[in-house]
Write a protein that holds these residues in place. Structure first.
Motif, PDB file in Angstrom:
ATOM      1  N   GLN A 173     -38.268 -52.061  16.359  1.00  0.00           N
ATOM      2  CA  GLN A 173     -37.352 -53.301  15.940  1.00  0.00           C
ATOM      3  C   GLN A 173     -37.342 -54.173  16.917  1.00  0.00           C
ATOM      4  O   GLN A 173     -36.799 -53.809  18.108  1.00  0.00           O
ATOM      5  CB  GLN A 173     -36.181 -52.745  15.480  1.00  0.00           C
ATOM      6  N   ASN A 174     -37.741 -55.437  16.520  1.00  0.00           N
ATOM      7  CA  ASN A 174     -37.462 -56.572  17.778  1.00  0.00           C
ATOM      8  C   ASN A 174     -38.098 -56.363  18.950  1.00  0.00           C
ATOM      9  O   ASN A 174     -37.515 -56.579  19.977  1.00  0.00           O
ATOM     10  CB  ASN A 174     -36.157 -56.998  17.771  1.00  0.00           C
ATOM     11  N   GLY A 224     -39.797 -56.560  22.478  1.00  0.00           N
ATOM     12  CA  GLY A 224     -40.406 -57.739  23.207  1.00  0.00           C
ATOM     13  C   GLY A 224     -40.977 -56.816  24.249  1.00  0.00           C
ATOM     14  O   GLY A 224     -40.500 -55.974  25.052  1.00  0.00           O
ATOM     15  N   GLN A 270     -40.744 -60.432  19.332  1.00  0.00           N
ATOM     16  CA  GLN A 270     -39.949 -59.685  18.178  1.00  0.00           C
ATOM     17  C   GLN A 270     -40.866 -59.030  17.270  1.00  0.00           C
ATOM     18  O   GLN A 270     -40.850 -59.279  16.225  1.00  0.00           O
ATOM     19  CB  GLN A 270     -38.951 -60.592  17.643  1.00  0.00           C
ATOM     20  N   ASP A 305     -41.928 -56.107  14.931  1.00  0.00           N
ATOM     21  CA  ASP A 305     -41.434 -55.037  14.029  1.00  0.00           C
ATOM     22  C   ASP A 305     -42.741 -54.181  13.525  1.00  0.00           C
ATOM     23  O   ASP A 305     -43.562 -54.634  13.133  1.00  0.00           O
ATOM     24  CB  ASP A 305     -40.763 -55.413  13.072  1.00  0.00           C
ATOM     25  N   SER A 332     -37.520 -55.236  25.412  1.00  0.00           N
ATOM     26  CA  SER A 332     -36.173 -55.532  24.704  1.00  0.00           C
ATOM     27  C   SER A 332     -36.582 -55.044  23.349  1.00  0.00           C
ATOM     28  O   SER A 332     -37.946 -54.825  23.007  1.00  0.00           O
ATOM     29  CB  SER A 332     -35.778 -56.909  24.793  1.00  0.00           C
ATOM     30  N   GLY A 333     -35.406 -54.837  22.698  1.00  0.00           N
ATOM     31  CA  GLY A 333     -35.810 -54.198  21.503  1.00  0.00           C
ATOM     32  C   GLY A 333     -35.670 -52.765  21.365  1.00  0.00           C
ATOM     33  O   GLY A 333     -35.064 -52.035  22.397  1.00  0.00           O
ATOM     34  N   SER A 334     -35.968 -52.125  20.395  1.00  0.00           N
ATOM     35  CA  SER A 334     -35.867 -50.714  20.148  1.00  0.00           C
ATOM     36  C   SER A 334     -36.981 -50.011  19.666  1.00  0.00           C
ATOM     37  O   SER A 334     -37.803 -50.463  18.868  1.00  0.00           O
ATOM     38  CB  SER A 334     -34.689 -50.320  19.070  1.00  0.00           C
TER      39      SER A 334
END
Length: 230
Positions: free
Chosen positions: A8-9, A11, A26, A28, A62-64
């Protein structure tokens, strides 16, 4: 069907000297349990970076990134190493076999880091070689095998610890069409009959057709509608 992986999102940025190079901004992606997805795209599109993130070789900027709801982006290096050994099998274009070891000894290598005793390791190796159709070649060395047979040994090595996920980076890139189709047939068998989740990077549309679906990656984003295969 529950998600094995959820990005998810996400980077990803690398530093090259003073320059910051962004691969993903980002991104997904959801990969269900039992999926077989082919990732296609031009060189430099981020395909190998995506495999490295999924395999825990690299970290998101970044992100999950979650595996069965577990946030891998929060893991320490030691915990990530343990997770990778237990859950991921890697198959590459180059077979990366040790020439001085037999097929069985090559397949056994990942198990040497586990708590299995010798008898258990031998049993796992036998099962893995049987699955890829090389049970009778256990004592043969890489030099005594064709390219296709060596890749089958590499697949058996990736399978031997019973990982949830197989990551394949151009697994048939060095093989002729007939041999490539045989290897891809093994991967499809592992997906359909053994429930293995497979993510395969390839430049070959004929190889991608063996997957359940194809995603196209370009400049760090998924482009065009994904292709579903029967």
């Amino acid at each position: 069907m529950s998600a094995l992986f959820q990005l998810q999102n996400v980077g990803k940025t690398y530093q090259r000297g003073k320059e910051s190079v962004r691969i993903f901004a980002q991104l997904d992606l959801a990969i269900p349990e039992g999926d077989f997805v082919a990732i296609m795209g031009p060189s430099g599109s981020g395909k190998s970076t995506l495999l490295n993130l999924l395999g825990g070789i690299d970290r998101v900027s970044s992100g999950s990134l979650r595996f069965r709801e577990e946030p891998l982006d929060t893991y320490s290096e030691s915990r990530m190493t343990q997770w990778r050994a237990a859950n991921v099998g890697f198959i590459f274009q180059s077979y990366n076999l040790m020439p001085m070891l037999s097929a069985a000894q090559n397949v056994e290598l990942p198990l040497l880091l586990t708590g299995l005793n010798r008898r258990q390791r031998e049993q796992n190796v036998k099962i893995a070689l049987d699955v890829v159709g090389l049970g009778e070649r256990a004592r043969h060395y890489p030099r005594e095998m064709s390219g296709g047979q060596q890749q089958r040994v590499a697949i058996a090595r990736a399978l031997v610890a019973d990982p949830a996920l197989l990551l394949c980076d151009e697994p048939t890139g060095d093989l002729d069409r007939q041999t490539a189709d045989e290897i891809l047939g093994v991967l499809r068998l592992l997906n359909r009959e053994h429930g293995k989740t497979i993510v395969m990077v390839t430049h070959d549309p004929a190889a991608a057709a063996y997957a359940k679906r194809t995603l196209h990656l370009d400049k760090g984003v998924f482009v065009q509608r994904e292709a579903e295969h029967v």
